[in-house]
Design a protein around this motif. Structure first.
Motif, PDB file in Angstrom:
ATOM      1  N   SER A 270     -10.014  11.957  25.084  1.00 29.35           N
ATOM      2  CA  SER A 270     -10.064  11.892  23.608  1.00 29.35           C
ATOM      3  C   SER A 270     -10.812  13.070  23.022  1.00 29.35           C
ATOM      4  CB  SER A 270     -10.788  10.635  23.123  1.00 29.35           C
ATOM      5  OG  SER A 270      -9.978   9.543  23.229  1.00 29.35           O
ATOM      6  N   SER A 271     -10.780  14.198  23.656  1.00 31.69           N
ATOM      7  CA  SER A 271     -11.500  15.347  23.108  1.00 31.69           C
ATOM      8  C   SER A 271     -10.730  16.641  23.365  1.00 31.69           C
ATOM      9  CB  SER A 271     -12.896  15.434  23.727  1.00 31.69           C
ATOM     10  OG  SER A 271     -13.482  16.683  23.424  1.00 31.69           O
ATOM     11  N   SER A 272     -10.286  17.274  22.279  1.00 31.34           N
ATOM     12  CA  SER A 272      -9.585  18.557  22.441  1.00 31.34           C
ATOM     13  C   SER A 272     -10.531  19.605  23.021  1.00 31.34           C
ATOM     14  CB  SER A 272      -9.101  19.112  21.104  1.00 31.34           C
ATOM     15  OG  SER A 272      -8.405  18.184  20.366  1.00 31.34           O
TER      16      SER A 272
ATOM     17  N   THR B 147      -4.558  14.365  14.272  1.00 29.41           N
ATOM     18  CA  THR B 147      -5.589  13.913  13.341  1.00 29.41           C
ATOM     19  C   THR B 147      -5.060  13.948  11.903  1.00 29.41           C
ATOM     20  OG1 THR B 147      -7.234  14.767  14.882  1.00 29.41           O
ATOM     21  CG2 THR B 147      -8.006  14.289  12.657  1.00 29.41           C
TER      22      THR B 147
ATOM     23  N   ALA C 214     -14.523  17.574  14.166  1.00 34.55           N
ATOM     24  CA  ALA C 214     -14.936  18.172  15.442  1.00 34.55           C
ATOM     25  C   ALA C 214     -13.954  17.712  16.516  1.00 34.55           C
ATOM     26  CB  ALA C 214     -16.341  17.716  15.779  1.00 34.55           C
ATOM     27  N   ALA C 215     -13.846  18.504  17.595  1.00 35.65           N
ATOM     28  CA  ALA C 215     -12.863  18.162  18.628  1.00 35.65           C
ATOM     29  C   ALA C 215     -13.451  17.192  19.648  1.00 35.65           C
ATOM     30  CB  ALA C 215     -12.383  19.446  19.297  1.00 35.65           C
ATOM     31  N   VAL C 216     -14.036  16.129  19.155  1.00 37.20           N
ATOM     32  CA  VAL C 216     -14.688  15.146  20.032  1.00 37.20           C
ATOM     33  C   VAL C 216     -14.185  13.741  19.682  1.00 37.20           C
ATOM     34  CG1 VAL C 216     -16.762  16.559  20.299  1.00 37.20           C
ATOM     35  CG2 VAL C 216     -16.662  14.885  18.459  1.00 37.20           C
ATOM     36  N   PRO C 217     -14.416  12.755  20.567  1.00 32.47           N
ATOM     37  CA  PRO C 217     -13.902  11.413  20.279  1.00 32.47           C
ATOM     38  C   PRO C 217     -14.369  10.875  18.928  1.00 32.47           C
ATOM     39  CG  PRO C 217     -14.679  11.533  22.538  1.00 32.47           C
ATOM     40  CD  PRO C 217     -15.049  12.819  21.893  1.00 32.47           C
ATOM     41  N   SER C 218     -13.463  10.175  18.246  1.00 34.28           N
ATOM     42  CA  SER C 218     -13.721   9.481  16.964  1.00 34.28           C
ATOM     43  C   SER C 218     -13.969  10.382  15.774  1.00 34.28           C
ATOM     44  CB  SER C 218     -14.935   8.540  17.070  1.00 34.28           C
ATOM     45  OG  SER C 218     -14.597   7.478  17.894  1.00 34.28           O
ATOM     46  N   ALA C 219     -13.949  11.702  15.954  1.00 32.35           N
ATOM     47  CA  ALA C 219     -14.249  12.593  14.832  1.00 32.35           C
ATOM     48  C   ALA C 219     -13.274  12.361  13.689  1.00 32.35           C
ATOM     49  CB  ALA C 219     -14.199  14.047  15.280  1.00 32.35           C
ATOM     50  N   GLY C 220     -12.028  12.074  14.007  1.00 38.28           N
ATOM     51  CA  GLY C 220     -11.004  11.869  12.986  1.00 38.28           C
ATOM     52  C   GLY C 220     -11.345  10.709  12.071  1.00 38.28           C
TER      53      GLY C 220
ATOM     54  N   ASP D 274      -7.135   7.257  19.232  1.00 39.13           N
ATOM     55  CA  ASP D 274      -7.735   8.582  19.340  1.00 39.13           C
ATOM     56  C   ASP D 274      -7.165   9.329  20.556  1.00 39.13           C
ATOM     57  OD1 ASP D 274      -9.381  10.725  18.985  1.00 39.13           O
ATOM     58  OD2 ASP D 274     -11.240   9.707  19.508  1.00 39.13           O
TER      59      ASP D 274
ATOM     60  N   ARG E 214      -3.792  10.628  19.463  1.00 45.98           N
ATOM     61  CA  ARG E 214      -3.781  11.756  18.520  1.00 45.98           C
ATOM     62  C   ARG E 214      -4.363  13.011  19.167  1.00 45.98           C
ATOM     63  NH1 ARG E 214      -7.767   8.259  15.576  1.00 45.98           N
ATOM     64  NH2 ARG E 214      -9.766   9.319  15.749  1.00 45.98           N
ATOM     65  N   THR E 215      -5.295  12.833  20.112  1.00 53.02           N
ATOM     66  CA  THR E 215      -5.841  14.016  20.789  1.00 53.02           C
ATOM     67  C   THR E 215      -4.754  14.704  21.622  1.00 53.02           C
ATOM     68  OG1 THR E 215      -7.968  12.883  20.902  1.00 53.02           O
ATOM     69  CG2 THR E 215      -7.718  14.842  22.265  1.00 53.02           C
TER      70      THR E 215
ATOM     71  N   ASN F  43      -2.797  16.662  19.277  1.00 55.28           N
ATOM     72  CA  ASN F  43      -3.565  17.855  18.870  1.00 55.28           C
ATOM     73  C   ASN F  43      -3.427  18.973  19.903  1.00 55.28           C
ATOM     74  OD1 ASN F  43      -4.502  16.430  16.686  1.00 55.28           O
ATOM     75  ND2 ASN F  43      -6.540  16.007  17.515  1.00 55.28           N
TER      76      ASN F  43
HETATM   77  N1  ASP Z   1     -10.566  13.212  19.200  1.00 58.83           N
HETATM   78  C1  ASP Z   1      -9.773  14.162  18.478  1.00 58.83           C
HETATM   79  C2  ASP Z   1      -9.794  15.496  19.184  1.00 58.83           C
HETATM   80  O1  ASP Z   1     -10.723  15.810  19.876  1.00 58.83           O
HETATM   81  C3  ASP Z   1     -10.201  14.311  17.062  1.00 58.83           C
HETATM   82  C4  ASP Z   1      -9.968  13.008  16.333  1.00 58.83           C
HETATM   83  O2  ASP Z   1     -10.781  12.095  16.466  1.00 58.83           O
HETATM   84  O3  ASP Z   1      -8.947  12.891  15.641  1.00 58.83           O
HETATM   85  O4  ASP Z   1      -8.861  16.252  19.068  1.00 58.83           O
END
Ligand code: ASP
Length: 420
Positions: free
Chosen positions: A270-272, A309, A348-354, A388, A391-392, A395
């Motif tokens: 879950s993290s780009s 996202t 941010a490209a981290v979990p749950s940021a969206g 997530d 969507r990651t 992304n």
């Molecule tokens: N987790 C997604 C990402 O890292 C960002 C998001 O939470 O949408 O790309």
């Protein structure tokens, strides 16, 4: 025993598939929680190892890439192409989200009473608006940016540094370029080493996700999840393949096949950002893109280009409006699309940021401080992890499509010619 059955001979992506399937089985089984408590840390270890390489990988790759592109004008050209692709793909993504959320209207009959109580929003920062987003790009202190993994600051400094390298006398330019290039090669070797842990890391992450996300939480939000799924699937399987083919005559089938590993890693982590090292390696070794293009386009993509996202921001914000019984005008829906784009860039490209940046979109339509809207966001948080993950993956796939397309535009003929 010669010719015997040896699971370790499976290709890496097959091993990862098996690890995922096992993770789901163990996660739903009665021992899921126990296994998570025993091996959950292995998932964290894998994520940490990936994160450990991101900053030095991005700095060395951008400096060596930009320095080898030569001069500010060539960088400007590459930047314009990158900007054009990222803007187009993200806008299409947001429009797709808007289409499905209006078509299915998942919020009309959702009963969210009692869902998501006890959830806590992760503590991530949201940029206030476009001006802050731009200001954030220029670091006050580069060392600070590196220490805080501030990707936009790191990318900005590395690009201007790379451009400056092209302007100094030959002997300095050559030594700095070759130093950056050598360090970049070492970082790529490190990534290769980290990949050994991939199946185990994926197993641990998936087991934990399945054990922790109870299926009951999904019932009232099933239609919302399905709407988001429809939007993400359309973007992943129709829009992006069409862009690949129409803009650069690249076979989507070959591109998908070459991208297996980053897609699986994006889905599991879950993290780009955590996936970036794997994406860079794949674009170079499997897709066949030059370091010059991939080191410029990919880090920027992982940070600002988030199509999945963007789909999510539109679906999520309009879902909330539907639950609350607000009907938005066409103009307000356009505001949602534009702020969804901004939110996806700022996430941010981290979990749950969206989910955190959805407040940017809600704020633009006057729901930023609305307590009922906040409660719905918390309900969405209770099922956010699996969404997530999807969507990651979208992304990361969009970043890879952009990189392949731009490489073709730059005359690279070896891109996606075969499945490697
Ligand atoms: N987790 C997604 C990402 O890292 C960002 C998001 O939470 O949408 O790309």
């Amino acid at each position: 025993m010669s010719g015997g059955y040896n699971p370790l001979k499976f290709k890496l992506h097959t091993q990862v598939f098996i690890a995922m399937a096992l993770g789901v089985i163990v996660g739903v089984s009665p021992v899921g929680d126990w296994v998570t408590s025993q091996i959950g840390w292995l998932g964290d270890l894998f994520m940490r190892l990936l994160r450990m390489v991101i900053v030095p990988l991005v700095v060395t790759s951008i400096i060596s890439g930009v320095a080898s592109i030569g001069g500010g004008r060539a960088v400007g050209r590459l930047f314009s192409k990158t900007f054009l692709y990222y803007l187009t793909s993200s806008l299409l993504a947001a429009a797709t989200g808007l289409f499905f959320v209006n078509l299915i209207r998942p919020g009309d009959d959702a009963d969210l009473t009692g869902v998501g109580t006890g959830e806590q929003m992760p503590d991530l920062q949201t940029p206030e608006g476009p001006a802050e987003l731009i200001l954030n790009i220029v670091p006050r202190n580069f060392i600070d940016s590196m220490a805080g993994s501030d990707m936009l600051g790191i990318i900005f400094f590395s690009i201007v540094f790379g451009v400056a390298v092209t302007a100094v006398a030959d002997r300095y330019r050559e030594s700095v370029t070759s130093m950056a290039h050598s360090l970049f090669q070492v970082m790529m070797k490190l990534v290769q080493g980290v990949m050994v842990l991939l199946p185990l890391g994926v197993f641990a992450l998936i087991t934990r996700m399945v054990a922790e996300t109870g299926l009951e939480a999904f019932a009232p939000l099933a239609k919302y999840a399905a709407t988001l799924g429809a939007g993400l699937a359309t973007h992943l399987f129709i829009t992006l393949p069409l862009l690949l083919y129409l803009l650069a005559r690249i076979s989507p089938r070959i591109h998908f096949a070459n991208l297996r590993e980053p897609l699986l890693v994006a889905f599991s982590t879950s993290s780009s950002a955590a996936t970036l090292p794997v994406t860079m390696r794949t674009l170079k070794e499997k897709v066949g893109v030059s370091d010059k293009v991939s080191s410029f386009v990919l880090p920027m993509g992982a940070t600002v280009n988030m199509d999945g996202t963007a789909v999510f921001e539109c679906v999520g914000a309009l879902f909330i409006c539907q639950v609350l019984g607000f009907d938005l005008s066409i103009f307000q829906q356009m505001v949602v699309v534009m702020t969804a784009l901004l939110a996806s860039i700022g996430a941010a490209a981290v979990p749950s940021a969206g989910l955190v940046v959805i407040f940017i979109v809600l704020g633009a339509i006057g729901l930023g401080e609305n307590p009922a809207a906040n409660t719905i966001v918390l309900a969405m948080l209770s099922v956010d992890r699996p969404l997530d993950m999807c969507r990651t993956a979208v992304n990361v796939f969009s970043d890879s499509c952009g990189t392949a397309i731009i490489a073709r535009w730059e005359g690279e003929t070896d891109v996606d010619t075969e499945i490697r």
